[in-house]
Enzyme design. Structure first.
Site, PDB file in Angstrom:
ATOM      1  N   HIS A 277       0.958  -1.464  -0.015  1.00 13.90           N
ATOM      2  CA  HIS A 277      -0.005  -0.005  -0.034  1.00 13.90           C
ATOM      3  C   HIS A 277       0.708   1.362   0.006  1.00 13.90           C
ATOM      4  CE1 HIS A 277      -2.801   3.066   1.911  1.00 13.90           C
ATOM      5  NE2 HIS A 277      -3.552   2.161   1.595  1.00 13.90           N
TER       6      HIS A 277
ATOM      7  N   ASP B 194       3.022  -4.739   8.044  1.00 13.01           N
ATOM      8  CA  ASP B 194       1.736  -3.808   8.005  1.00 13.01           C
ATOM      9  C   ASP B 194       0.523  -4.743   7.965  1.00 13.01           C
ATOM     10  OD1 ASP B 194      -0.559  -2.963   7.144  1.00 13.01           O
ATOM     11  OD2 ASP B 194       0.465  -1.753   4.830  1.00 13.01           O
TER      12      ASP B 194
ATOM     13  N   GLN C 271      -4.505  -5.110   7.126  1.00 11.84           N
ATOM     14  CA  GLN C 271      -5.578  -6.301   6.359  1.00 11.84           C
ATOM     15  C   GLN C 271      -5.462  -7.796   7.138  1.00 11.84           C
ATOM     16  OE1 GLN C 271      -7.746  -5.470   4.560  1.00 11.84           O
ATOM     17  NE2 GLN C 271      -7.093  -3.385   3.723  1.00 11.84           N
TER      18      GLN C 271
ATOM     19  N   LYS D 172     -10.620  -1.022  10.393  1.00 10.76           N
ATOM     20  CA  LYS D 172     -10.739  -2.278   9.647  1.00 10.76           C
ATOM     21  C   LYS D 172     -10.778  -3.327  10.635  1.00 10.76           C
ATOM     22  CE  LYS D 172      -7.238  -0.573   6.490  1.00 10.76           C
ATOM     23  NZ  LYS D 172      -8.191  -0.020   5.036  1.00 10.76           N
TER      24      LYS D 172
ATOM     25  N   CYS E  69      -4.796   2.506  -3.767  1.00  9.89           N
ATOM     26  CA  CYS E  69      -3.433   3.024  -3.155  1.00  9.89           C
ATOM     27  C   CYS E  69      -2.347   1.978  -3.323  1.00  9.89           C
ATOM     28  CB  CYS E  69      -3.743   3.148  -1.537  1.00  9.89           C
ATOM     29  SG  CYS E  69      -5.046   4.347  -1.208  1.00  9.89           S
TER      30      CYS E  69
HETATM   31  N1  C6P Z   1      -6.365   0.361   2.792  1.00  7.47           N
HETATM   32  C1  C6P Z   1      -8.340   0.108   1.339  1.00  7.47           C
HETATM   33  O1  C6P Z   1      -9.356   0.195   0.793  1.00  7.47           O
HETATM   34  P1  C6P Z   1      -4.992   3.747   6.999  1.00  7.47           P
HETATM   35  O2  C6P Z   1      -5.655   4.409   6.127  1.00  7.47           O
HETATM   36  O3  C6P Z   1      -3.952   4.370   7.909  1.00  7.47           O
HETATM   37  O4  C6P Z   1      -5.886   3.280   8.324  1.00  7.47           O
HETATM   38  O5  C6P Z   1      -4.602   2.252   6.732  1.00  7.47           O
HETATM   39  C2  C6P Z   1      -3.866   2.272   5.565  1.00  7.47           C
HETATM   40  C3  C6P Z   1      -3.427   1.079   4.805  1.00  7.47           C
HETATM   41  C4  C6P Z   1      -2.016   0.548   5.151  1.00  7.47           C
HETATM   42  N2  C6P Z   1      -1.797  -0.823   4.610  1.00  7.47           N
HETATM   43  C5  C6P Z   1      -2.737  -1.510   3.934  1.00  7.47           C
HETATM   44  C6  C6P Z   1      -2.555  -2.877   3.631  1.00  7.47           C
HETATM   45  C7  C6P Z   1      -4.051  -1.118   3.888  1.00  7.47           C
HETATM   46  O6  C6P Z   1      -4.908  -1.697   3.543  1.00  7.47           O
HETATM   47  C8  C6P Z   1      -4.496   0.333   4.277  1.00  7.47           C
HETATM   48  C9  C6P Z   1      -5.712   1.025   3.998  1.00  7.47           C
HETATM   49  C10 C6P Z   1      -7.812   0.868   2.546  1.00  7.47           C
HETATM   50  O7  C6P Z   1      -7.602  -0.867   0.901  1.00  7.47           O
HETATM   51  C11 C6P Z   1      -7.959   2.348   2.206  1.00  7.47           C
HETATM   52  S1  C6P Z   1      -6.847   2.838   1.249  1.00  7.47           S
END
Ligand code: C6P
Length: 404
Positions: A121, A198, A201, A224, A362
């Site tokens: 991401h 990370d 997910q 999430k 992203c």
């Molecule tokens: N992915 C998606 O629709 P934040 O925005 O800080 O809570 O998370 C960022 C982020 C970082 N790593 C991974 C693997 C992610 O999936 C995400 C967030 C969302 O896939 C919003 S872009």
């Protein structure tokens, strides 16, 4: 698992969108919140609201206790050794930026290498790019196969004594691939590198045990995990957190301040400058309780069943092209229809009350590697049902026929 009963606990699901019952399949972007989370937030502001760790009064003591209870709950949830190893952040993005700005600035030097993967991401690419630019370090990238799986043999080739940090996504948000992070961590440690996972997910689908994995850092987002937005978690091993300089300066993160010199607080407070997102952290506790109550195993097997069902139903559609076919994956299904623009498919699904995400998710470098502008992504959660997937399949069939 009684899905009908679970659905009743998520008030947002009980509505029509564009004249049709809502089918919410955008869970990888953010999950919906059970009523216990919503009520905890309301209760906090109705009965407890106070600043934490400082007030001498009852409400302050109560708020502090609830806030610290969530820290202990998260510790158990991630199987961390100590509650002090849990830092509250705004989200995954802030957690990664915190590590880059503190650990990275102190320990990454010119000529060092940081390894990430093609699946990352943007939030696990850009902070490292910024750090490499500042320090004269080099970013190396693990390539993938067309299936969306990492080429681990290439990872072996990238690793060297120059590798100081490996920062990898546990589960791909765009394709659902589960990466073999235990293997990656062991190999990185063998050359003396630290590892950041990370877990944005993975923590919602898998039982993540930071001690068993032996990762040095892990980041995730409450939103999430059925929790509120604006709350994230950074797990770090005590000795690393203690060796790192603070992220931001201000109240709470200090021991003593004089105009000449400031000494810093112990972990975790050293990294939590200013008034944190108290109410949402407190409500996050209820989200984790919800997961524990339903059971991670039960959630995972329900989601896996939904994914298998979705693949079988959507595969009948003429023009359905799955994107990402890794053997090990969670309930995320990326696809294209007849080479239609993903955004158009998403809009047509929305007109039928079905919420999915479309676009690059992203992950622009990943999309570039796959030769795509983006995909349509349906991501399934504990409250989704097979009949919702039937609705998705029927609607997609109509959309695909219209194009033919
Ligand atoms: N992915 C998606 O629709 P934040 O925005 O800080 O809570 O998370 C960022 C982020 C970082 N790593 C991974 C693997 C992610 O999936 C995400 C967030 C969302 O896939 C919003 S872009």
């Amino acid at each position: 698992m009684d899905v009908a009963q679970i659905r009743r606990r998520f008030p947002v699901l009980n509505q029509e969108v564009n004249g049709k019952p809502l089918v919410y399949l955008d869970n990888a972007a953010t999950t919906q919140k059970p009523d216990a989370v919503i009520q905890a937030l309301t209760k906090y502001y109705e009965t407890d609201n106070a600043n934490i760790h400082r007030g001498a009064h009852t409400l302050a003591a109560r708020s502090t206790e609830f806030y610290e209870t969530t820290r202990k709950t998260v510790q158990r949830f991630l199987h961390a050794k100590e509650a002090e190893e849990i830092i509250f952040t705004k989200g995954t993005t802030e957690g990664i930026n915190l590590v880059a700005a503190t650990y990275g600035r102190k320990f990454i030097q010119q000529g060092d290498e940081i390894i990430i993967s093609t699946l990352e991401h943007h939030s696990n690419i850009v902070p490292w790019q910024m750090l490499c630019e500042e320090k004269g370090a080099k970013l190396r990238v693990i390539p993938i196969r067309d299936s969306g799986e990492l080429m681990l043999e290439e990872f072996d080739n990238l690793l060297s004594e120059k590798t100081k940090l490996v920062a990898v996504i546990h589960v791909s948000n765009a394709l659902g691939t589960i990466n073999p992070v235990d293997d990656i961590i062991a190999k990185a440690h063998a050359v003396g590198a630290k590892v950041l996972i990370d877990g944005a997910q993975s923590t919602s689908h898998l039982d993540v045990d930071v001690q068993q994995l032996d990762c040095d850092f892990l980041v995730c987002s409450a939103h999430k995990l059925y929790g509120p937005t604006g709350v994230g978690v950074l797990y770090g091993k005590r000795e690393l957190l203690e060796a790192m300089p603070p992220y931001q300066g201000g109240g709470e993160m200090i021991k003593e301040v004089t105009f000449e010199k400031t000494t810093y607080n112990e972990i975790p407070f050293k990294f939590e400058a200013g008034t944190p997102n108290i109410g949402d952290v407190i409500a996050f506790n209820e989200a984790i309780s919800f997961i524990s109550e339903v059971g991670k195993q039960a959630i995972r097997s329900h989601e896996d069943e939904l994914l298998a069902y979705a693949i079988s139903q959507l595969s009948h559609i003429k023009g359905f092209i799955p994107v990402g076919t890794a053997k090990e994956r969670v309930s995320v299904l990326s696809f294209l229809i007849n080479r239609m623009h993903p955004f158009d498919v998403g809009m047509m699904l929305d007109a039928s009350g079905i919420a999915v995400r479309t676009g690059h998710h992203c992950t622009q470098p990943l999309m570039k590697r796959l030769g795509l502008e983006g995909t349509v992504r349906a991501s399934f959660s504990v409250y989704n049902t097979k009949s919702e997937i039937d609705r998705l399949a029927e609607t997609l069939e109509r959309i695909a026929k219209r194009k033919n």
